[in-house]
Design an enzyme around this catalytic site. Structure first.
Site, PDB file in Angstrom:
ATOM      1  N   GLU A 351       0.853  -1.189   0.000  1.00 59.89           N
ATOM      2  CA  GLU A 351       0.000   0.000   0.000  1.00 59.89           C
ATOM      3  C   GLU A 351       0.889   1.240   0.000  1.00 59.89           C
ATOM      4  OE1 GLU A 351      -2.874   0.249   3.125  1.00 59.89           O
ATOM      5  OE2 GLU A 351      -3.450  -1.856   2.925  1.00 59.89           O
ATOM      6  N   LYS A 353       2.369   4.622   1.315  1.00 60.26           N
ATOM      7  CA  LYS A 353       2.520   5.149   2.685  1.00 60.26           C
ATOM      8  C   LYS A 353       2.298   6.656   2.645  1.00 60.26           C
ATOM      9  CE  LYS A 353       5.385   4.892   6.846  1.00 60.26           C
ATOM     10  NZ  LYS A 353       5.147   6.204   7.377  1.00 60.26           N
ATOM     11  N   ARG A 358      -2.463   9.897  11.388  1.00 60.70           N
ATOM     12  CA  ARG A 358      -3.152   8.615  11.505  1.00 60.70           C
ATOM     13  C   ARG A 358      -4.411   8.843  12.339  1.00 60.70           C
ATOM     14  NH1 ARG A 358      -0.274   2.973  12.985  1.00 60.70           N
ATOM     15  NH2 ARG A 358      -2.106   1.638  12.891  1.00 60.70           N
ATOM     16  N   ARG A 373      -2.673   9.007  16.651  1.00 64.32           N
ATOM     17  CA  ARG A 373      -1.634   7.980  16.823  1.00 64.32           C
ATOM     18  C   ARG A 373      -1.294   7.822  18.317  1.00 64.32           C
ATOM     19  NH1 ARG A 373       2.440   5.438  17.564  1.00 64.32           N
ATOM     20  NH2 ARG A 373       4.268   5.051  16.273  1.00 64.32           N
ATOM     21  N   GLU A 402      -5.192   7.324   7.094  1.00 62.68           N
ATOM     22  CA  GLU A 402      -4.277   8.459   7.209  1.00 62.68           C
ATOM     23  C   GLU A 402      -4.961   9.656   6.551  1.00 62.68           C
ATOM     24  OE1 GLU A 402      -1.359   7.771   8.762  1.00 62.68           O
ATOM     25  OE2 GLU A 402      -0.002   9.397   8.228  1.00 62.68           O
ATOM     26  N   PHE A 442      -7.036   2.489   5.645  1.00 58.39           N
ATOM     27  CA  PHE A 442      -6.151   1.348   5.404  1.00 58.39           C
ATOM     28  C   PHE A 442      -6.447   0.119   6.259  1.00 58.39           C
ATOM     29  CE2 PHE A 442      -3.481   4.280   8.026  1.00 58.39           C
ATOM     30  CZ  PHE A 442      -3.355   3.493   9.170  1.00 58.39           C
ATOM     31  N   LYS A 523       7.540  -1.546   6.438  1.00 58.65           N
ATOM     32  CA  LYS A 523       7.600  -0.286   5.684  1.00 58.65           C
ATOM     33  C   LYS A 523       8.914  -0.150   4.936  1.00 58.65           C
ATOM     34  CE  LYS A 523       8.668   2.452   9.811  1.00 58.65           C
ATOM     35  NZ  LYS A 523       8.375   3.634  10.597  1.00 58.65           N
TER      36      LYS A 523
HETATM   37  P1  ATP Z   1       6.480   6.715  10.591  1.00 57.18           P
HETATM   38  O1  ATP Z   1       7.244   7.814  11.218  1.00 57.18           O
HETATM   39  O2  ATP Z   1       7.256   5.947   9.562  1.00 57.18           O
HETATM   40  O3  ATP Z   1       5.113   7.128  10.114  1.00 57.18           O
HETATM   41  P2  ATP Z   1       5.298   5.434  12.904  1.00 57.18           P
HETATM   42  O4  ATP Z   1       6.110   5.081  14.103  1.00 57.18           O
HETATM   43  O5  ATP Z   1       4.289   6.500  13.036  1.00 57.18           O
HETATM   44  O6  ATP Z   1       6.323   5.680  11.733  1.00 57.18           O
HETATM   45  P3  ATP Z   1       5.007   2.891  11.745  1.00 57.18           P
HETATM   46  O7  ATP Z   1       4.240   1.776  12.261  1.00 57.18           O
HETATM   47  O8  ATP Z   1       6.461   2.753  11.798  1.00 57.18           O
HETATM   48  O9  ATP Z   1       4.511   4.195  12.456  1.00 57.18           O
HETATM   49  O10 ATP Z   1       4.585   3.158  10.261  1.00 57.18           O
HETATM   50  C1  ATP Z   1       3.233   3.079   9.933  1.00 57.18           C
HETATM   51  C2  ATP Z   1       2.646   4.477   9.920  1.00 57.18           C
HETATM   52  O11 ATP Z   1       2.462   4.889   8.580  1.00 57.18           O
HETATM   53  C3  ATP Z   1       1.280   4.455  10.553  1.00 57.18           C
HETATM   54  O12 ATP Z   1       1.375   4.870  11.906  1.00 57.18           O
HETATM   55  C4  ATP Z   1       0.450   5.404   9.701  1.00 57.18           C
HETATM   56  O13 ATP Z   1       0.349   6.648  10.335  1.00 57.18           O
HETATM   57  C5  ATP Z   1       1.252   5.588   8.445  1.00 57.18           C
HETATM   58  N1  ATP Z   1       0.609   5.059   7.217  1.00 57.18           N
HETATM   59  C6  ATP Z   1       0.505   5.744   6.058  1.00 57.18           C
HETATM   60  N2  ATP Z   1      -0.047   4.989   5.113  1.00 57.18           N
HETATM   61  C7  ATP Z   1      -0.341   3.789   5.670  1.00 57.18           C
HETATM   62  C8  ATP Z   1      -0.926   2.595   5.177  1.00 57.18           C
HETATM   63  N3  ATP Z   1      -1.320   2.471   3.917  1.00 57.18           N
HETATM   64  N4  ATP Z   1      -1.058   1.552   6.042  1.00 57.18           N
HETATM   65  C9  ATP Z   1      -0.657   1.670   7.322  1.00 57.18           C
HETATM   66  N5  ATP Z   1      -0.087   2.769   7.836  1.00 57.18           N
HETATM   67  C10 ATP Z   1       0.082   3.829   7.026  1.00 57.18           C
END
Ligand code: ATP
Length: 679
Positions: A351, A353, A358, A373, A402, A442, A523
């Site tokens: 998917e 990103k 979030r 988040r 998101e 998502f 990711k």
């Molecule tokens: P990052 O700083 O990379 O966003 P994070 O610590 O907030 O990291 P991670 O679990 O590492 O969170 O990465 C997933 C994050 O990416 C989710 O918290 C969400 O906010 C964002 N995101 C964006 N697109 C998607 C998607 N298609 N599916 C899931 N998460 C997504």
């Protein structure tokens, strides 16, 4: 429960050296608490009044606290300030001032836990004109009945600096510790492998050979082992069963679900009693903790989980997702090459990103709430998303997406810097008009009586697409099924061109992994130096500006990550670049307001910045690489810790709190990915 008991245990917790020791002290309190006191106790121990999504925060100004102490102790503001300048802790000032009280109070009564909690809630809810006086009066009334030690913690709590270092995992540990004795009494047998033939046993908790004094069964200090003695009711089945060291067994409990995945390190006959065996089982407390942790991940409501754990345990094991009690977010692992992702999870769904906010959306008919988040309720900030969610064809619903600024006409995603302008308290309606957000859904967790979180991703996604089909402001995230590394690479490049941050590959068979960073999602982000990802670090100190920066009073940050084993923060970098002039001015203003005289207790650091600050703010940093250095304490082994080379600030992460920062285990992963990249 008297508040004095709570304060005495907090004093022990403060002196404890590790998380398990803290949990041991807290367990003593939890063991005595009454049902209607659990909420007060679990929240106060964490320095909060309610979970973040209830938005009930106290944060009383230090000046008000000072005035209340002055009224009750009869000490002048000047005396109190002189004392504060020595200790930097208003709690210590209150303890000192009340210990030397000039006037004796007439109306003092012993404080009760629930009474203290109710007063603090009242304080938090006071607002509007005249509320300052009301706050001082309420706090003074509390302090009037407090002992010096009680006063210390009440004041610290009120100014938002309880500093016990107790976080959610510590309370889960304490609840698990309390479950252990109950489980011990109920062990009815072992099975050599899950589902294997059961060996019935009779536990002998007090046996100690050679006439030694009978002793209580000891759970070893380790978080995950249990040593005990038992007799075997059916010797034959004991002989035929294989309890080899390292084998996985299951513990059969009377009237409870079995504990699985316990590793045997030893089951040995006791020398002088042929019918007795001594066993050491590893993974024991972890299995006790797992259902508690699961319930917490599904609800983010520790007080509720604690109440069930202590008074209605069967409901912990059957815990279900609930509307308006946000689920702790599933998180992604990282890899640095598309081929590695395919190797890890095989053909998968990739998917896009998106880089925005979030949001977890909860809907019950017309009532819609949005959670961030960090699990804060942010409904008020995004009225257009609330409106769009109301239109979805579902009565009861929980899903995630998101939200970001997006032009549907041009199919253009705006940067995070643009979207973040929506983070404001005032002028919300106008901003919603000017910069409306689009929600890219998502994941689906709950829909009209069906718990989708336990279903495989593939089915969740199909149901989610059906749910949002034809909607104006909500659509499903972009997706591509990929079977090979090059296919994934193409999709990744395509996403970057479109203006996305990268991709998230999702394992088609995995359930929603609430509260865990797991391989269910992986990711792959656009390259930041040699690193596979950026780091979200906690600001623990800052430096005065020198040279060209003198005018800003700001010259850089000292930042830390969290060691998930000890719960402590450990430094990983001194960040000196990436700041705009406005950011330097803003950072100086923000950080000088949370300066402290001493190093935060939960921080391990061998560096001393010009100013320490409360570990409160998180920012994203990138770097050229991670190296090992004696300067930093992150994951330190053999005198060297992880350190960022050429770190630079990317942005402040207002959607994360210090509990959500990068962990040492994650730094370790990014470090190992970097080594592989270099090969
Ligand atoms: P990052 O700083 O990379 O966003 P994070 O610590 O907030 O990291 P991670 O679990 O590492 O969170 O990465 C997933 C994050 O990416 C989710 O918290 C969400 O906010 C964002 N995101 C964006 N697109 C998607 C998607 N298609 N599916 C899931 N998460 C997504």
């Amino acid at each position: 429960m008297r508040f004095a008991e709570v304060a005495a245990v907090w004093s022990d917790v403060e002196a404890a050296s590790g998380r398990l020791e803290m949990a041991g002290h807290l367990a003593k309190l939890l063991a005595q608490v009454k049902k209607d006191e659990v909420k007060a106790l679990t929240n106060l121990c964490q320095g909060i009044l309610a979970p973040p999504y209830e938005g009930l925060e106290l944060g009383l100004g230090e000046k008000l606290a000072e005035q209340a102490i002055s009224i009750v102790s009869g000490r002048s503001a000047k005396e109190l300030e002189t004392h504060f300048n020595k200790s930097g802790d208003w709690g210590a000032v209150a303890e000192w001032a009340l210990g030397k009280k000039k006037q004796m109070s007439l109306s003092a009564e012993e404080l009760e836990l629930n009474g203290v909690y109710a007063s603090l809630v009242k304080l938090a809810k006071l607002s509007g004109s005249g509320s300052q006086e009301g706050k001082i009066k309420t706090l003074a009334e509390l302090l009037n009945s407090a002992s010096p030690l009680e006063a210390k913690y009440i004041v610290r709590f009120c100014v938002g600096k309880l500093r016990l270092g107790v976080q959610e995992p510590t309370i889960l540990d304490a609840l698990a510790l309390l479950r252990v004795p109950k489980v011990k009494d109920k062990i009815a047998g072992f099975a050599p492998a899950p589902g294997g033939k059961r060996v019935p046993v009779e536990p002998k908790w007090n046996y100690e050979p050679e006439g030694k004094k009978e002793k209580e069964l000891s759970t070893a200090d380790s978080d995950a082992s249990l040593e005990f003695v038992f007799t075997c009711i059916d010797t034959k089945s004991m002989e035929s069963a294989s309890f080899e060291d390292g084998a996985k067994i299951e513990i059969v409990l009377e009237g409870l679900a079995p504990l699985r995945d316990i590793t045997v390190t030893k089951i040995r006959p006791v020398k002088d009693r042929a019918d007795y065996y001594r066993a050491v089982l590893m993974g024991f407390k972890k299995s006790v903790r797992a259902p508690l942790e699961r319930a917490f991940n599904l609800s983010s409501d520790l007080a509720h989980v604690a109440e069930l754990a202590l008074f209605d345990y069967a409901k912990v094991e059957k815990f279900q997702i609930r509307l308006f009690s946000p689920v702790r977010p599933a998180l992604a692992e990282r890899l640095s090459a598309p081929a590695d992702i395919l190797e890890k999870i095989g053909p998968c769904a990739a998917e896009g990103k998106y880089d925005g906010f979030r949001l977890q959306v909860h809907k019950d008919g017309e009532r819609v709430e949005l959670y961030s988040r960090k699990l804060e309720k942010v409904t008020h900030a995004f009225p257009e998303v609330v409106e769009a969610a109301r239109k979805l064809p579902a009565k009861h619903l929980i899903f995630e997406g998101e939200a970001l600024a997006y032009s549907k006409k041009e199919k253009r995603y705006y940067s995070f810097q643009t979207t973040i302008q929506r983070k404001r308290k005032h002028g919300v309606a106008q901003m919603a008009e000017e910069l409306p957000l689009h929600l890219f859904a998502f994941d689906l967790l709950y829909l009209d009586g069906v718990d989708w979180a336990v279903q495989p991703y593939e089915s969740r996604r199909a149901a989610l697409e059906k749910l949002v089909a034809g909607q104006e402001r909500i659509e499903a995230s972009s997706i591509k099924q990929v079977k090979s590394g090059p296919e994934l690479e193409n999709f990744f490049e395509h996403c970057l061109k479109e203006g996305l941050e990268g991709i998230i590959a999702k394992d088609p068979s995995a359930p929603y992994t609430a509260g865990a960073r797991d391989w269910a999602w992986i990711k792959l982000k656009k390259s930041y130096g040699a690193l596979a990802d950026t780091l979200d670090v906690v600001i623990v100190g800052y430096y005065r500006g020198e040279g060209a920066r003198t005018g800003f009073g700001f010259g850089g940050l000292l930042v830390a990550v969290r060691n998930e084993q000890s719960g402590n923060l450990q430094t990983v970098a001194r960040v000196g670049s990436g700041f705009t002039e406005e950011e330097m001015v803003e950072l100086e203003k923000t950080l000088s307001a949370i300066k402290r005289k001493t190093k935060p207790a939960e921080l391990e650091s061998s560096i001393e910045p010009d100013f320490w600050v409360e570990p409160k703010y998180v920012c994203t940093v990138s770097a050229d690489e991670i190296s090992l250095s004696p300067q930093h304490t992150a994951g330190q082994a053999n005198g060297k810790g992880y350190a960022l080379r050429f770190p630079r600030l990317m942005q402040m992460r207002e959607d994360k709190g210090p509990e959500q920062c990068t962990t040492v285990a994650e730094v370790e992963r990014i470090y190992s990915l970097q080594k592989n990249r270099g090969k």
